[in-house]
Design a protein around this motif. Sequence first.
Motif, PDB file in Angstrom:
ATOM      1  N   ILE A   1      35.647  36.294  33.913  1.00 32.13           N
ATOM      2  CA  ILE A   1      36.728  36.801  35.127  1.00 32.13           C
ATOM      3  C   ILE A   1      37.887  37.862  34.492  1.00 32.13           C
ATOM      4  CG2 ILE A   1      38.603  35.987  36.372  1.00 32.13           C
ATOM      5  CD1 ILE A   1      37.371  33.330  36.564  1.00 32.13           C
TER       6      ILE A   1
ATOM      7  N   ALA B   1      43.568  36.081  39.294  1.00 35.50           N
ATOM      8  CA  ALA B   1      42.061  36.634  39.054  1.00 35.50           C
ATOM      9  C   ALA B   1      41.045  35.207  39.043  1.00 35.50           C
ATOM     10  CB  ALA B   1      41.607  37.575  38.124  1.00 35.50           C
TER      11      ALA B   1
ATOM     12  N   SER C   1      36.604  38.640  40.647  1.00 30.05           N
ATOM     13  CA  SER C   1      35.726  39.128  39.645  1.00 30.05           C
ATOM     14  C   SER C   1      34.197  38.443  39.369  1.00 30.05           C
ATOM     15  CB  SER C   1      36.402  39.115  38.020  1.00 30.05           C
ATOM     16  OG  SER C   1      35.448  39.330  37.205  1.00 30.05           O
ATOM     17  N   ASP C   2      33.205  39.215  39.347  1.00 27.99           N
ATOM     18  CA  ASP C   2      31.926  38.557  39.133  1.00 27.99           C
ATOM     19  C   ASP C   2      31.541  38.749  37.478  1.00 27.99           C
ATOM     20  OD1 ASP C   2      31.076  41.705  38.640  1.00 27.99           O
ATOM     21  OD2 ASP C   2      29.968  41.482  40.317  1.00 27.99           O
TER      22      ASP C   2
ATOM     23  N   GLY D   1      35.551  41.284  33.951  1.00 30.74           N
ATOM     24  CA  GLY D   1      35.610  42.009  35.044  1.00 30.74           C
ATOM     25  C   GLY D   1      36.910  42.691  35.635  1.00 30.74           C
ATOM     26  N   THR D   2      38.007  41.751  35.698  1.00 22.32           N
ATOM     27  CA  THR D   2      39.381  42.168  35.936  1.00 22.32           C
ATOM     28  C   THR D   2      39.914  43.567  35.168  1.00 22.32           C
ATOM     29  OG1 THR D   2      39.818  40.201  36.775  1.00 22.32           O
ATOM     30  CG2 THR D   2      41.506  41.388  36.277  1.00 22.32           C
TER      31      THR D   2
ATOM     32  N   HIS E   1      36.723  33.816  40.384  1.00 28.29           N
ATOM     33  CA  HIS E   1      35.377  34.289  40.550  1.00 28.29           C
ATOM     34  C   HIS E   1      34.996  33.827  42.023  1.00 28.29           C
ATOM     35  CE1 HIS E   1      33.511  30.290  39.972  1.00 28.29           C
ATOM     36  NE2 HIS E   1      34.406  30.172  39.104  1.00 28.29           N
TER      37      HIS E   1
ATOM     38  N   ALA F   1      35.407  44.079  39.493  1.00 31.20           N
ATOM     39  CA  ALA F   1      36.341  43.080  40.302  1.00 31.20           C
ATOM     40  C   ALA F   1      36.727  43.862  41.458  1.00 31.20           C
ATOM     41  CB  ALA F   1      37.368  42.676  39.273  1.00 31.20           C
TER      42      ALA F   1
END
Length: 169
Positions: free
Chosen positions: A30, A99, A118-119, A33-34, A101, A123
């Motif tokens: 997370i 944040a 986020s993946d 991605g963020t 998922h 994100a």
Amino acid sequence: MTDPVSLCSNRIQLDDPLADGRQSEMAARIWRGTARLLRGAGFACLPELTLASGRRADLLALGPRHELWIVEVKSSIADLRADGKWPDYRQHCDRLFFATHPDVPADIFPEDAGLIVSDGFGAEILRDAPEHKLAAATRKAVTLRFARSAALKLHDLTDPDSRRLFEGL
């Protein structure tokens, strides 16, 4: 450079200067991605920054116009429910986000904070955070804390032995 996800897996090297050891692998994804989303918007991100209050922000982002955002990473419903300290972060940032998922329901997060999903590779901001501008003195103090922490992390990467020599300083 070492991938943040591998830092938080069971294969962590205890002497790795980037390894924090407190985050799950999902929390690291997370974060990654963020941080990529925010970097694309011109922010510099720093993980696990201890604030003047003693609280530790999961991610502090410094923007191109000196704005400061704190992002609290929540990897599960239980993770959010166990955290009652998040309102305290507002005194250290201009905007506060959570944040998570895609498997965590978005409607459980407080509406008076932003929300990022986020993946692990990227994100998206689902809900913008309300702005509450910091006082100039607080902004300066948080920014200096950010700079000092970033410089120490960089030093630890280039000279891992120095961390052991100067622990506690």
